[in-house]
Design an enzyme around this catalytic site. Structure first.
Site, PDB file in Angstrom:
ATOM      1  N   GLU A 421     -87.636  23.404  11.743  1.00 29.85           N
ATOM      2  CA  GLU A 421     -86.616  24.365  12.185  1.00 29.85           C
ATOM      3  C   GLU A 421     -86.194  25.298  11.051  1.00 29.85           C
ATOM      4  O   GLU A 421     -85.002  25.555  10.857  1.00 29.85           O
ATOM      5  CB  GLU A 421     -85.399  23.627  12.752  1.00 29.85           C
ATOM      6  CG  GLU A 421     -85.720  22.812  13.972  1.00 29.85           C
ATOM      7  CD  GLU A 421     -84.501  22.196  14.655  1.00 29.85           C
ATOM      8  OE1 GLU A 421     -83.376  22.329  14.135  1.00 29.85           O
ATOM      9  OE2 GLU A 421     -84.683  21.591  15.727  1.00 29.85           O
ATOM     10  N   GLU A 497     -89.961  17.125  18.088  1.00 35.96           N
ATOM     11  CA  GLU A 497     -88.649  16.458  18.042  1.00 35.96           C
ATOM     12  C   GLU A 497     -88.085  16.481  19.456  1.00 35.96           C
ATOM     13  O   GLU A 497     -88.046  17.548  20.085  1.00 35.96           O
ATOM     14  CB  GLU A 497     -87.740  17.193  17.066  1.00 35.96           C
ATOM     15  CG  GLU A 497     -86.580  16.369  16.594  1.00 35.96           C
ATOM     16  CD  GLU A 497     -85.816  17.076  15.477  1.00 35.96           C
ATOM     17  OE1 GLU A 497     -86.431  17.464  14.461  1.00 35.96           O
ATOM     18  OE2 GLU A 497     -84.608  17.251  15.638  1.00 35.96           O
TER      19      GLU A 497
HETATM   20  C1  GAL Z   1     -82.577  19.048  15.116  1.00 34.30           C
HETATM   21  C2  GAL Z   1     -82.893  18.887  13.642  1.00 34.30           C
HETATM   22  C3  GAL Z   1     -82.624  17.476  13.172  1.00 34.30           C
HETATM   23  C4  GAL Z   1     -81.287  17.027  13.650  1.00 34.30           C
HETATM   24  C5  GAL Z   1     -81.251  17.106  15.148  1.00 34.30           C
HETATM   25  C6  GAL Z   1     -79.993  16.589  15.772  1.00 34.30           C
HETATM   26  O1  GAL Z   1     -82.398  20.347  15.474  1.00 34.30           O
HETATM   27  O2  GAL Z   1     -84.227  19.195  13.402  1.00 34.30           O
HETATM   28  O3  GAL Z   1     -82.688  17.419  11.778  1.00 34.30           O
HETATM   29  O4  GAL Z   1     -80.332  17.842  13.091  1.00 34.30           O
HETATM   30  O5  GAL Z   1     -81.406  18.447  15.514  1.00 34.30           O
HETATM   31  O6  GAL Z   1     -80.029  16.769  17.148  1.00 34.30           O
END
Ligand code: GAL
Length: 805
Positions: A421, A497
Site C-alpha cells: 500500500e 491482504e
Molecule cells: C491495511 C494495511 C495493514 C493494516 C491493515 C489493517 O491497509 O496494509 O498494514 O494496516 O490495513 O486493516
C-alpha cells in the site's frame, strides 16, 4: 535426519579448526538506554549497565504509556481526512529513543590474515556499529539483514563491540520493537572462502526420474576448486560435483538428483548441499545449505501451481512481534505459531510488511508453508513522518539485495513483495519505482515473481502500476476483483491482504449484526465475526471469490495473530494497545474465527465449533444467536434437549454459505448441543457446551512437556479455570499468580486482552474470557521445572516440565 545432523556435526568439527567459525553473540551483552558520546570506546565503564541476552527487545518490559509515540495524524490509507490523536498505534511501549549495546568477546581461533564478517539479522533501528573503538559501519532499516567485513578491525584476544541504536518517534504504523532483536554473529574464515550469502540454489528442471540442481557459488581466492555434495534428508549422499572453472568469482554447477522427492507443504522434504572449497588438497571453507526441489508457476487463467498442481494460497499475514515476547526472535514461539496455523489448514505466510526472521523461514521450510517475503511498507512517499521514506533513495536497492541473497535458498519462499500500500501508487514516479524495484528482484533472483499489495486499485489500473507487476496483489476491495482481472494483463489476481475482520476472544455483542468500525464502551469487538473496517470485509466475502473465481490465486488474511499496536477500530481509545484483527489473539489462543477458517482450509480434520459461550446471566429469554463453524453442510441444534431446527449452508448470503446460524434462539442456561448431519441427514458428529458455575479450579495445558535446556526454548501453558463439574468458565477474570522453580524461569504471560496494561514479564495476570497463556523458559541446565499457578479462592495447579540437553 539425525544421521544428517551427525554427519554435518562431524564435518564441522573436523573442519572448524582451520576453516569457518560461526560464533553467535547471544550472551554477555551490556545494555543501557540513553545517549552517550563515549560508549563506543574500548575502556568505557559499562559495569553498572544491565546484563542482557540477544535477541533482545528493550521495550517489551514496558510500562505501557499513553504518551509513547502518540501520533496526531489522519491515517490516509484508512480514508481519514481529519487528524486525531492515536494513542496505541505503535503499542505504547517505550521503544522510542537511543540505546547502547556493548559486548566483549574473544575468538581464540582468529589469527591475522583471516577474513571476518560481523552479521546482524535485524536491528531496530538505525544502528551505528563500532569495533574496538572504531566505527565500522551503519545501517538504516530496522528489518534488514546486513553485515560488515571487519577483517581490518578485529584483534587477537579481546574485542569490544558497541552498537548504538535509535528509534525516532513517528516512524512506524505498528509496534516495531527496539534493539538487537535478531541474531548477531561473527564469522571467521579463510581468505579463500565462500562469500557471505554466496550460494544460490535453484531447481530449473524436475521430472519423476531426475532433477537438475543448479548451484551458483560466489567465492574469494585464486587457484581454488569447489566440491559440492548433495545429501538427502536421511543424510545419504545423493551426488557430488567437482568444479575447477570459475566465471569471474562464481562457480556454476548443475548436479543431477535421481528420483527427486519434491518439496511441498504436505511433504516438506529438504536436501542439503555441502559446498567445500579447496586450494590444492587443502580444505579452505565449507558451507551447508538446505534447499528443496520444487517447481513454481504462475499462469494466466490457471493460477499458481506447485510441482504441477494448481493450489490456492490459504495464507495469513503476520507482523514480526511475538506478543508477550515482543520482537525478540524466538524459535519456540515461531514454531508454536506455525503449529497453530497448520492445524487451521493455513498453507502460506506473508511477512507483512518487512523481511522475515531467518528462523521463521527455516521453520516454514521444515513444516511446509509457502512464503511471501515482503520488503517495505513505504517507498519514497511517506505514510508516517519518519518512516522508510527517509532512506528509500539510498538504501532500497541494498535492502532488496540483502533480502534476496540471505533468503533465496528457502524453498518456502514462492514470491517476493516489493511493497505494501505504498503511497507511490499515485503518480508516474511510483510506476517507475515499482519497475525499478521489481527489476532488482528479477536481477537477483530470476526464479520468483514479484507482487505489491495495492489498495489504490483504480489508480493502479490507470497508471500502469498494476499492469507491470508479475502478480497484481489486491488489498481488500473485493468489489474491484472482477474489474482488476479484466484490466490487468496477468490473467490472475492475488488477495495479498484480506478480511481485516475484528474481534476479541470470547466477547460477544448484541444485537448480532454486520457493522463497520463499530466501537463499544469496553473497547472490545464482537466474536460473532461480523465486524470489519471501513476499507475491509468479512471472511465469507473472500471465500466467495476464492471459491467462485478460478483466477483468484488465494488470499493472505489480515492477520493470523493479533499484534502489538494498531488497535483499530480503537485507534483513538486508550488503553487499547494491540490489534483486534487476529484469527488468534495476542497470546496465540484461537478466537472463534479460527474455526471459520479451519472449517474451510483444513480439509482432513473435522471442525465443529459452537459460539457464543453459554454463560449469559441476565440475558434469560433474550435473543442470543448461535453460530456453528463446521466442515459439515448441515446440523441440528438443541437447547436443553429441545431442537432449534436444522440449518443447512446455502447461497442466500455469503454468511449463510459458510456458517450455520440460528438467529432466534432465546437464552436459557443449560446445555447447547449441535449435531452435524451428513448429506443423507444422518448424525455424524456432535458437540456440547454447558453453562458453567463459579470458577473452582485452575487447569494447565502445556503445548509440550519436554524442552531443550538451551536457555531459549519455551513451554506455552494455556491456563484456564473450570467449575466444580469441570466445565470451562468462559467469562472468568480471576487474577492469577505464577511461580516457576527448578531449571527454568518464568518468562511472560499474556491474556489476549487488547486493553490490558498488565506487564507481560511480571508473574501475575488476570484471566481474559477465562484464559491466559504462561511462558516458561529453560535455562542452560537440564533438570525438572515446576510451574505453580494460584488464584484467590481457586484450587491451584502444578505442572512438571522436563528440560533436557
Ligand atoms: C491495511 C494495511 C495493514 C493494516 C491493515 C489493517 O491497509 O496494509 O498494514 O494496516 O490495513 O486493516
Amino acid at each position: 535426519m539425525k544421521h544428517l545432523k551427525y554427519l554435518l556435526l562431524i564435518f564441522s568439527i573436523i573442519s572448524s579448526a582451520q576453516q569457518r567459525i560461526v560464533k553467535e553473540l547471544d550472551t554477555n551483552w551490556k545494555f543501557q538506554k540513553g545517549k552517550s558520546s563515549e560508549a563506543y570506546q574500548v575502556n568505557f565503564n559499562d559495569s553498572n549497565w544491565e546484563q542482557v541476552n540477544v535477541p533482545h527487545d528493550w521495550a517489551i518490559y514496558g510500562p505501557f504509556d499513553k504518551e509513547v509515540d502518540k501520533q496526531t495524524v489522519a491515517i490516509i490509507q484508512n480514508g481519514e481526512e481529519v487528524a486525531s490523536e492515536k494513542t496505541g498505534r505503535t503499542g505504547s511501549l517505550p521503544h522510542i529513543g537511543t540505546a547502547w549495546y556493548r559486548n566483549k568477546f574473544m575468538i581464540p581461533e582468529y589469527e591475522k590474515g583471516k577474513k571476518v564478517i560481523l552479521l546482524f539479522e535485524g536491528v531496530m533501528s538505525e544502528p551505528k556499529v563500532y569495533l574496538n573503538g572504531k566505527k565500522i559501519g551503519e545501517w538504516a532499516y530496522g528489518y534488514s539483514y546486513f553485515y560488515f567485513d571487519i577483517s581490518n578491525f578485529i584483534e587477537e584476544g579481546e574485542n569490544t563491540l558497541a552498537v548504538e541504536v535509535s528509534n525516532p518517534a513517528f516512524a512506524s504504523r505498528w509496534y516495531p520493537g527496539a534493539g538487537l532483536y535478531r541474531k548477531v554473529s561473527v564469522i571467521v574464515k579463510n581468505k579463500e572462502s565462500i562469500n557471505q550469502w554466496g550460494t544460490f540454489i535453484t531447481t530449473p528442471f524436475i521430472n519423476n526420474e531426475l532433477a537438475k540442481v543448479n548451484i551458483k557459488t560466489k567465492t574469494s581466492g585464486e587457484n581454488i576448486q569447489l566440491i559440492t555434495t548433495i545429501f538427502n534428508a536421511e543424510g545419504t549422499k545423493v551426488n557430488s560435483e567437482k568444479s575447477t572453472i570459475k566465471f569471474n568469482n562464481e562457480f556454476d554447477q548443475n548436479i543431477k538428483v535421481k528420483n527427486p522427492i519434491v518439496w511441498s507443504p504436505e511433504n516438506p522434504y529438504l536436501y542439503t548441499a555441502v559446498s567445500q572449497l579447496y586450494e590444492g588438497d587443502i580444505l579452505k571453507d565449507e558451507v551447508s545449505t538446505r534447499f528443496g526441489i520444487r517447481e513454481i508457476k504462475y499462469e494466466a487463467n490457471k493460477g499458481f501451481s506447485l510441482n504441477g498442481e494448481i493450489r490456492k494460497f490459504k495464507g495469513v499475514c503476520l507482523h514480526h512481534d511475538l506478543g508477550p515476547l515482543g520482537t525478540a526472535v524466538n524459535k519456540a514461539a515461531l514454531r508454536r505459531q506455525l503449529t497453530i496455523l497448520k492445524d487451521m489448514g493455513c498453507n502460506a505466510i506473508r511477512s507483512s510488511h518487512n523481511m522475515p526472521s531467518l528462523e521463521q523461514l527455516e521453520l516454514c521450510d521444515e513444516m511446509g508453508f509457502l512464503f511471501l517475503a515482503e520488503s517495505f511498507d513505504e517507498w519514497a512517499k511517506p505514510k508516517v513522518e519518519n518512516g522508510y521514506n527517509r532512506f528509500f533513495e539510498e538504501y532500497a536497492e541494498k535492502d532488496v539485495v540483502n533480502l534476496v541473497h540471505a533468503t533465496r535458498n528457502h524453498p518456502s519462499i514462492v514470491m517476493w513483495s516489493a511493497g505494501n500500500e505504498v503511497p507511490d501508487q499515485w503518480g508516474s514516479e511510483g510506476v517507475k519505482r515499482a519497475k525499478w524495484l521489481q527489476d532488482i528482484f528479477h536481477r537477483e533472483d530470476p526464479t520468483r515473481p514479484v507482487t505489491v499489495g495495492m489498495d489504490q486499485v483504480k489508480a493502479t489500473m490507470e497508471s500502469g502500476f498494476g499492469a507491470l507487476l508479475d502478480i497484481p496483489g489486491l488489498n481488500y476491495r473485493v468489489h474491484l476483483y472482477e474489474e482488476a482481472f479484466d484490466k490487468f494483463p496477468q490473467g490472475f489476481i492475488l488477495g495479498s491482504e484480506t478480511a481485516s475482520t475484528v474481534s476479541s476472544r470470547g466477547i460477544y455483542k448484541f444485537p448480532v449484526e454486520k457493522l463497520s468500525m463499530k466501537q463499544y464502551s469496553d473497547f472490545q469487538s464482537s466474536s460473532y465475526d461480523l465486524e470489519y473496517c471501513s476499507w475491509s470485509n468479512l471472511p465469507d466475502e473472500d471465500f466467495v471469490l476464492q471459491d467462485d473465481k478460478p483466477w483468484v490465486i488465494g488470499e493472505f488474511v489480515w492477520t493470523g495473530f493479533d499484534y502489538l499496536g494498531e488497535p483499530t477500530p480503537y485507534d483513538e481509545s486508550w488503553p487499547s494497545r494491540s490489534s483486534y484483527f487476529g484469527i488468534s489473539d495476542l497470546a496465540g489462543l484461537p478466537k472463534d474465527r479460527f474455526y471459520l477458517y479451519r472449517s474451510r482450509w483444513n480439509t482432513t480434520d473435522e471442525t465443529l465449533h459452537i459460539l457464543p459461550h453459554w454463560n449469559w446471566k441476565g440475558r434469560e429469554g433474550e435473543k442470543t444467536p448461535i453460530f456453528v463453524y463446521t466442515n459439515y453442510n448441515s446440523a441440528e441444534l438443541f437447547v436443553n434437549g429441545k431442537s432449534m431446527g436444522v440449518q443447512k449452508k446455502n447461497n442466500s448470503t455469503s454468511q449463510n454459505r459458510y456458517r450455520l446460524m440460528w438467529m432466534d434462539v432465546n437464552y436459557e442456561p443449560g446445555t447447547l448441543k449441535v449435531v452435524a448431519l451428513n448429506e443423507e441427514g444422518e448424525p455424524v458428529a456432535e458437540k456440547e457446551i454447558k453453562t458453567a458455575g463459579k470458577p473452582y479450579k485452575i487447569v494447565l495445558n502445556p503445548d509440550k512437556k519436554t524442552i531443550n535446556a538451551d536457555g531459549k526454548d519455551i513451554v506455552f501453558v494455556e491456563v484456564s479455570v473450570v467449575d466444580k463439574k469441570g466445565n470451562p468458565c468462559p467469562t472468568a477474570t480471576n487474577q492469577l499468580k505464577f511461580k516457576v522453580k527448578g531449571k527454568g524461569v518464568y518468562r511472560a504471560a499474556c491474556n489476549g486482552d487488547a486493553t490490558s496494561l498488565e506487564l507481560f514479564h511480571l508473574p501475575t495476570m488476570k484471566l481474559f474470557s477465562g484464559k491466559l497463556v504462561v511462558l516458561v523458559q529453560s535455562i542452560d541446565e537440564a533438570g525438572s521445572i515446576n510451574l505453580q499457578v494460584t488464584g484467590k479462592g481457586l484450587k491451584s495447579a502444578k505442572l512438571d516440565i522436563n528440560s533436557t540437553d
